[in-house]
Design an enzyme around this catalytic site. Structure first.
Site, PDB file in Angstrom:
ATOM      1  N   ASP A  35       0.821  -1.199   0.000  1.00 33.20           N
ATOM      2  CA  ASP A  35       0.000   0.000   0.000  1.00 33.20           C
ATOM      3  C   ASP A  35       0.864   1.261   0.000  1.00 33.20           C
ATOM      4  O   ASP A  35       2.094   1.198   0.069  1.00 33.20           O
ATOM      5  CB  ASP A  35      -1.018  -0.017   1.150  1.00 33.20           C
ATOM      6  N   PHE A  36       0.208   2.406  -0.091  1.00 36.38           N
ATOM      7  CA  PHE A  36       0.869   3.676  -0.383  1.00 36.38           C
ATOM      8  C   PHE A  36       2.049   3.967   0.543  1.00 36.38           C
ATOM      9  O   PHE A  36       3.134   4.341   0.090  1.00 36.38           O
ATOM     10  CB  PHE A  36      -0.164   4.811  -0.307  1.00 36.38           C
TER      11      PHE A  36
END
Length: 258
Positions: free
Chosen positions: A124-125
């Site tokens: 994820d980011f």
């Protein structure tokens, strides 16, 4: 930024699949690096793939080679030798080709002119660390399937109280808001005040699994790093660096897959 290391191009086998006998088109196009098998099936549903000028209607189509196959009107090239790369994903990047919001992606961090690759799974980011990249959609699928049991290892920095006993209970799996997460091997590495470092190993790799499980334990995750994917390690890679897995290491890695 370092360029990917390349070696032994002519000696490497073509990969885990062969195009000598008819196979489902999605499998061959995945091997050719068009997209993952599931994405190819979706492209067929959207009418984007044709064979000898005729738009395909079903992913059950069998072909022996990609000759005559086009995607969005462009001919598909035959599969290249399987390549696998280790990439140190920095935090604040998306594991995606583009972002409507204009946020940076992993492709913005890869060397200019690098051949087309696909990420194996996602980080994820804000998660950083080891992300595998490959030109082989079939290999991507094999590495992502939970049934192949490829172990992913993470280190998390978290804030809050937790005991080793609580972490060991994760080995039995846990259900959070109706979602079942499988066995996690978790160990408390060290603690400084109310901050701690925890190492976690798992084989499922569900979306935000590590963060959700630690939040379930009432911990606030401030940093999450993937350190290993199977036998491949982040060791020696600076943030945004990419390095090709050497032939012998790749062959051993493929043999170790279930």
């Amino acid at each position: 930024m370092p360029r990917p290391r390349r070696s032994g191009h002519n000696a490497r086998p073509a990969g885990p699949a062969s195009a000598e006998k008819p196979q489902r088109i999605a499998k061959l196009l995945a091997r050719a690096g068009v997209a993952s098998r599931r994405e190819v099936e979706r492209m067929i549903e959207e009418g984007r793939i044709a064979l000898n000028g005729e738009t395909l209607k079903t992913p059950a189509t069998l072909i022996a080679s990609v000759d005559g196959v086009t995607v969005d009107g462009r001919p598909v090239r035959a599969a290249k030798a399987t390549r696998l790369y280790r990439f140190h994903k920095p935090p604040g990047t998306l594991t995606a080709a583009s972002d409507p919001k204009g946020r940076p992606t992993i492709y913005d961090r890869l060397p200019a002119g690098m051949s087309r690759v696909m990420p194996v799974g996602r980080l994820d980011f804000m998660t950083e660390g080891l992300l595998l990249l490959t030109n082989d959609g079939e290999l991507k699928r094999r590495l992502e399937l939970p049934s192949h049991g490829v172990k992913r290892t993470y280190r998390a920095r978290a804030f809050g109280p937790v005991t080793q006993e609580q972490l060991e209970d994760l080995a039995e799996g846990v259900t959070i808001e109706g979602f079942r997460y499988g066995s996690i091997d978790a160990n408390l590495e060290r603690r400084t005040g109310r901050n701690c470092w925890i190492e976690l190993s798992l084989t499922e790799g569900k979306n935000r699994e590590v963060r959700r499980v630690l939040e379930y334990l009432r911990l606030q995750v401030s940093r999450l790093i993937r350190t290993d994917y199977g036998a491949l390690s982040l060791a020696g890679l600076e943030p945004s660096a990419v390095e090709e897995v050497k032939d012998a290491e790749l062959e051993q890695f493929l043999r170790d897959l279930k």
